[in-house]
Design a protein around this motif. Structure first.
Motif, PDB file in Angstrom:
ATOM      1  N   PHE A 123       0.964  -1.179  -0.207  1.00 57.49           N
ATOM      2  CA  PHE A 123      -0.006  -0.177  -0.031  1.00 57.49           C
ATOM      3  C   PHE A 123       0.769   1.429   0.036  1.00 57.49           C
ATOM      4  O   PHE A 123       0.393   2.247  -0.577  1.00 57.49           O
ATOM      5  N   PHE A 156       0.163  -5.081  -7.741  1.00 57.66           N
ATOM      6  CA  PHE A 156       0.630  -5.478  -6.430  1.00 57.66           C
ATOM      7  C   PHE A 156      -0.502  -6.466  -5.987  1.00 57.66           C
ATOM      8  O   PHE A 156      -0.814  -6.364  -4.802  1.00 57.66           O
ATOM      9  N   TYR A 214     -11.290  -6.602  -1.881  1.00 60.90           N
ATOM     10  CA  TYR A 214     -10.031  -5.859  -1.641  1.00 60.90           C
ATOM     11  C   TYR A 214      -9.395  -4.762  -2.509  1.00 60.90           C
ATOM     12  O   TYR A 214      -9.150  -3.661  -2.077  1.00 60.90           O
ATOM     13  N   ILE A 217     -11.397  -1.430  -1.876  1.00 56.15           N
ATOM     14  CA  ILE A 217     -11.008  -0.809  -0.546  1.00 56.15           C
ATOM     15  C   ILE A 217      -9.748  -0.027  -0.768  1.00 56.15           C
ATOM     16  O   ILE A 217      -9.504   0.986  -0.573  1.00 56.15           O
ATOM     17  N   SER A 220     -10.324   3.136  -2.811  1.00 53.10           N
ATOM     18  CA  SER A 220     -10.966   4.123  -2.026  1.00 53.10           C
ATOM     19  C   SER A 220      -9.874   4.677  -0.877  1.00 53.10           C
ATOM     20  O   SER A 220      -9.796   6.049  -0.880  1.00 53.10           O
ATOM     21  N   GLY A 221      -9.359   3.780  -0.366  1.00 50.84           N
ATOM     22  CA  GLY A 221      -7.978   4.343   0.504  1.00 50.84           C
ATOM     23  C   GLY A 221      -7.014   5.315  -0.302  1.00 50.84           C
ATOM     24  O   GLY A 221      -6.908   6.333   0.242  1.00 50.84           O
ATOM     25  N   ILE A 261     -19.395   2.284   0.149  1.00 52.94           N
ATOM     26  CA  ILE A 261     -18.107   1.316   0.276  1.00 52.94           C
ATOM     27  C   ILE A 261     -18.517   0.028   1.194  1.00 52.94           C
ATOM     28  O   ILE A 261     -18.218  -1.041   0.897  1.00 52.94           O
ATOM     29  N   PHE A 262     -18.766   0.366   2.464  1.00 49.44           N
ATOM     30  CA  PHE A 262     -19.329  -0.627   3.483  1.00 49.44           C
ATOM     31  C   PHE A 262     -20.311  -1.643   2.932  1.00 49.44           C
ATOM     32  O   PHE A 262     -20.006  -2.950   2.703  1.00 49.44           O
ATOM     33  N   ILE A 265     -18.761  -3.818   0.279  1.00 48.64           N
ATOM     34  CA  ILE A 265     -17.644  -4.711   0.585  1.00 48.64           C
ATOM     35  C   ILE A 265     -18.200  -5.662   1.156  1.00 48.64           C
ATOM     36  O   ILE A 265     -17.936  -7.063   1.094  1.00 48.64           O
ATOM     37  N   ILE A 266     -19.251  -5.425   2.024  1.00 47.16           N
ATOM     38  CA  ILE A 266     -19.716  -6.734   3.125  1.00 47.16           C
ATOM     39  C   ILE A 266     -20.488  -7.404   1.921  1.00 47.16           C
ATOM     40  O   ILE A 266     -20.314  -8.792   2.113  1.00 47.16           O
ATOM     41  N   ASN A 269     -18.129  -9.640   0.267  1.00 51.74           N
ATOM     42  CA  ASN A 269     -17.642 -10.964   1.156  1.00 51.74           C
ATOM     43  C   ASN A 269     -18.615 -11.877   1.255  1.00 51.74           C
ATOM     44  O   ASN A 269     -18.032 -13.112   1.301  1.00 51.74           O
TER      45      ASN A 269
ATOM     46  N   PHE B 160     -17.804 -10.281   9.893  1.00 54.31           N
ATOM     47  CA  PHE B 160     -18.138  -9.704   8.450  1.00 54.31           C
ATOM     48  C   PHE B 160     -18.499  -8.286   8.078  1.00 54.31           C
ATOM     49  O   PHE B 160     -17.413  -7.420   7.479  1.00 54.31           O
ATOM     50  N   ALA B 161     -19.024  -7.580   9.225  1.00 50.86           N
ATOM     51  CA  ALA B 161     -19.326  -6.193   9.207  1.00 50.86           C
ATOM     52  C   ALA B 161     -17.906  -5.664   9.283  1.00 50.86           C
ATOM     53  O   ALA B 161     -17.598  -4.559   8.759  1.00 50.86           O
ATOM     54  N   ALA B 164     -15.455  -5.170   6.807  1.00 49.91           N
ATOM     55  CA  ALA B 164     -15.878  -4.441   5.522  1.00 49.91           C
ATOM     56  C   ALA B 164     -15.832  -2.981   5.752  1.00 49.91           C
ATOM     57  O   ALA B 164     -16.059  -2.302   4.828  1.00 49.91           O
ATOM     58  N   ILE B 165     -15.609  -2.489   7.010  1.00 48.77           N
ATOM     59  CA  ILE B 165     -15.615  -1.012   7.343  1.00 48.77           C
ATOM     60  C   ILE B 165     -14.221  -0.626   6.978  1.00 48.77           C
ATOM     61  O   ILE B 165     -13.408  -0.918   7.579  1.00 48.77           O
ATOM     62  N   PRO B 166     -14.138   0.229   5.999  1.00 51.67           N
ATOM     63  CA  PRO B 166     -12.756   0.928   5.771  1.00 51.67           C
ATOM     64  C   PRO B 166     -12.481   1.908   7.033  1.00 51.67           C
ATOM     65  O   PRO B 166     -13.222   2.448   7.485  1.00 51.67           O
ATOM     66  N   PHE B 168     -10.731   4.461   7.383  1.00 49.95           N
ATOM     67  CA  PHE B 168     -10.890   5.747   6.990  1.00 49.95           C
ATOM     68  C   PHE B 168     -12.218   6.248   7.457  1.00 49.95           C
ATOM     69  O   PHE B 168     -12.352   7.530   7.934  1.00 49.95           O
ATOM     70  N   TRP B 169     -13.086   5.317   7.102  1.00 48.15           N
ATOM     71  CA  TRP B 169     -14.529   5.873   7.050  1.00 48.15           C
ATOM     72  C   TRP B 169     -14.808   5.874   8.632  1.00 48.15           C
ATOM     73  O   TRP B 169     -15.501   6.889   9.257  1.00 48.15           O
ATOM     74  N   ALA B 284      -0.029  -0.093   6.906  1.00 48.10           N
ATOM     75  CA  ALA B 284      -0.803   0.954   5.930  1.00 48.10           C
ATOM     76  C   ALA B 284      -2.129   1.245   6.680  1.00 48.10           C
ATOM     77  O   ALA B 284      -2.257   2.373   6.315  1.00 48.10           O
ATOM     78  N   PHE B 288      -3.588   5.915   7.637  1.00 48.91           N
ATOM     79  CA  PHE B 288      -5.023   6.450   7.491  1.00 48.91           C
ATOM     80  C   PHE B 288      -5.328   7.080   8.947  1.00 48.91           C
ATOM     81  O   PHE B 288      -5.760   8.178   9.512  1.00 48.91           O
TER      82      PHE B 288
END
Lengths: 291, 346
Positions: A123, A156, A214, A217, A220-221, A261-262, A265-266, A269, B160-161, B164-166, B168-169, B284, B288
């Motif tokens: 990263f 990467f 992934y 994420i 967005s990061g 985003i959340f 991703i969820i 997954n 799971f939750a 999935a939470i970034p 930075f958010w 990494a 953030f």
């Protein structure tokens, strides 16, 4: 085989909920041109409005409808994700296949390279490359456009695939039907393309699904830090990044892009998890590839 | 065991060499190259650019530049003023002798900058990891022992939750909730500070330090709690069905002793490897967390260096980061072989 997989997948409640949520997100993102608002035209009279019926996610500092921008941002974020996974597959699958089939010296060179890439603080390197490339105008790769970011992240992200595919190949190489094909005169290339690859498609799809989450994420990061997709092109990450200065007074600016985003991703997954259970016979192989 | 460690050491050195080549190539082959950040202005006259190139030795072939980067240039004459004539011997000692050069921005030795920030990051991320493990290990273990119970289902859903939470958010949300929305009912002040390591207006106090740690550690730890509780759950589930647990029960040991002394101990072994492999992601994450919570650590240093394109600083952090990752992988392998007698030292 695929009917069996589908039947097992249907029994996984999380995977079904994930599929529905993710389909809705994709549908909304595809249909956003129907929105009455333009993502880039500012309406200063409408600036920084809280969520309402006219603007379900509120408006930003330039009076643009946030929902429209979030959905356009979704186009960018999801397409970067898909491109990253494609690039990672294009690099990782051949490397893993060659390593797993050839063994010996070539195998060890390829796997040491994979290990070296895994040991890189990837990263941080993405940040470095993003910081350099956003200043530069070269054809195709100018100023961190979608394509540039996808290539940089993809470079990467292939290691999971090469390890996974190698592990599958190592196991399958020893199986009787491969020996049978060889004794019937099947060439190496034929065996790989006709027998091993089709039978390893399940675990690869699972890994690709999880890889999509992934990649989203990572994009967005990177964009959140300012080294990814550059405004005015919206992406979920840079919408959040823009929100940073004002989110204390105007919290909706930060809440909604992050929520998207959340949710993506969820749901991805859960879909990945459902698929993993559905292609169960290879569960062991996935573990080998992961560790 | 001795020869195993020796062989792994040799492999590690080879790996470090490979990594240094990759890192060097990345920075030097990317369009723009290391000079893009030097001279601050993007519009440098061509003759000035040529002069700068000679001054920094960038006119030399790449393999020679790589060699100089590794071992320095005090054995050769260099063109100090960039006029095309070789002057005195160089002064760079190379990264192998610990010379990572000077920051383009502050003109201070890069290592000095890093040394000033590194402890803050270790303090923050170390606490984060300890908190994460302290919560995740019991979660994962209980979840596995009571598979499919209400507790297990909640932990699995949460994990799971949480994954999935970034971060930075999550960081921004925590600031919203605990700094902006919720207030201390007695004083009317915000519940937690939105950033920084300590209050500037008062002296050192442990309470104040911990108070500043709460939000950044929560933002950083949640994802790790989610990931490790899931990891421990599956690793404990693997162990629960092993024959040696049945043997232990058959011997008449208490369930407690069976699960914790024989079960948990073995379930924790894979965690060693996982921790080492996760180190890059921990770092990494620090970028953030430190950026959002204005934490003066390595992550923010790296972020600022990237903004200013401070190559010597960026390269130093990357090289040191990669070195730490490789060494921790080596350590994990050795520990793993030591902890699990089934692994032969081959």
């Amino acid at each position: 085989m695929s009917a069996l997989v589908w039947r097992r997948f249907r029994r996984h409640p999380g995977a079904i909920a994930g599929s529905i949520t993710f389909s809705l997100i994709v549908l909304a993102v595809l249909l956003v041109p129907l929105s009455p608002y333009d993502p880039n035209t500012s309406q200063m009279a409408e600036r920084l409005q809280p969520p309402s019926w006219q603007h379900p996610m509120g408006t930003d500092a330039l009076g643009r409808d946030l929902l429209t921008r979030v959905l356009y941002g979704g186009r960018i974020s999801l397409s970067v994700g898909l491109m990253v996974v494609s690039i990672a597959l294009l690099i990782g699958v051949p490397i893993g296949a060659v390593a797993g089939y050839s063994s010996g010296r070539l195998d060890s060179i390829l796997m040491r390279t994979t290990d070296a890439f895994l040991a890189l603080p990837s990263f941080l390197i993405l940040i470095l490359l993003g910081a350099i490339l956003r200043e530069i105008d070269i054809p195709m790769l100018s100023r961190n456009n979608v394509f540039t970011i996808a290539i940089v992240i993809g470079l990467f992200s292939w290691m999971t695939f090469s390890r996974l595919v190698r592990a599958i190949f190592l196991t399958m190489r020893e199986m009787d039907y491969i020996a049978a094909s060889r004794s019937l005169g099947g060439s190496g290339l034929w065996i790989v393309l006709a027998h091993i690859l089709p039978n390893s498609i399940g675990p690869i799809i699972v890994a690709a699904t999880l890889g999509l989450g992934y990649a989203i994420i990572e994009e967005s990061g990177l964009s959140f830090l300012g080294f990814g997709i550059q405004p005015p092109t919206p992406s979920w990450g840079n919408l959040l990044s823009n929100a940073q200065e004002q989110f204390i007074k105007y919290p909706w600016l930060a809440i909604f892009p992050g929520l998207m985003i959340f949710l993506s991703i969820i749901s991805i997954n859960y879909i990945g998890d459902g698929l993993r259970d559905a292609v169960d016979p290879y569960k062991v192989l996935i573990k080998v590839g992961d560790v | 065991m001795g020869s195993y460690i020796a062989r792994r050491l040799v492999q590690t050195i080879g790996m470090m060499f490979l990594l240094s080549v990759i890192l060097f190539a990345l920075v030097n082959l990317v369009p723009g190259g290391p000079l893009a950040g030097q001279g601050q202005s993007r519009h440098v006259r061509p003759e000035r650019a040529e002069q700068l190139k000679r001054q920094f030795g960038l006119d030399k072939p790449l393999p020679l530049q790589y060699l100089i980067w590794l071992v320095g240039n005090d054995w050769m004459r260099v063109d100090n003023d960039g006029d095309g004539v070789l002057d005195s011997y160089g002064t760079r000692k190379g990264i192998l002798r610990g010379d990572f050069g000077y920051s383009f921005w502050t003109r201070e030795p890069v290592l000095k900058e890093i040394a000033a920030r590194l402890p803050n990051t270790i303090y923050l991320m170390g606490t984060t990891m300890l908190v994460a493990l302290a919560i995740a290990i019991p979660f994962g273990v209980i979840s596995a022992i009571r598979q499919y119970s209400a507790f297990d289902i909640s932990v699995t859903t949460f994990s799971f939750a949480g994954q999935a939470i970034p971060e930075f958010w999550l960081g921004l949300l925590l600031i919203l909730v605990f700094y902006v929305w919720l207030k201390n009912p007695f004083t009317g002040e915000p519940l937690f500070p939105p950033g920084g390591m300590y209050s500037l207006d008062s002296g050192f106090s442990l309470g104040d330090r911990l108070w500043h740690l709460v939000l950044p550690v929560t933002a950083g730890a949640l994802g790790w709690i989610a990931w490790y509780s899931r990891f421990l759950r599956s690793s404990m589930l693997d162990v629960v069905h092993q024959d040696y647990l049945r043997t232990a029960r058959a011997k008449g040991l208490s369930e407690r002793s069976v699960l914790y002394r024989h079960g948990l101990r073995n379930a924790l072994i894979p965690l060693v490897t996982m921790l080492a492999l996760d180190l890059p992601y921990l770092f990494a994450g620090a970028v953030f967390i430190e950026m959002i919570f204005a934490w003066p650590g390595m992550g923010r240093l790296y972020y600022q260096a990237a903004l200013q394109r401070d190559y010597p600083l960026l390269m130093a952090i990357l090289v040191i980061g990669a070195g730490v990752i490789i060494l921790s992988n080596l350590l994990a392998d050795i520990l793993y072989a030591y902890l699990d007698p089934r692994i032969r030292y081959t």
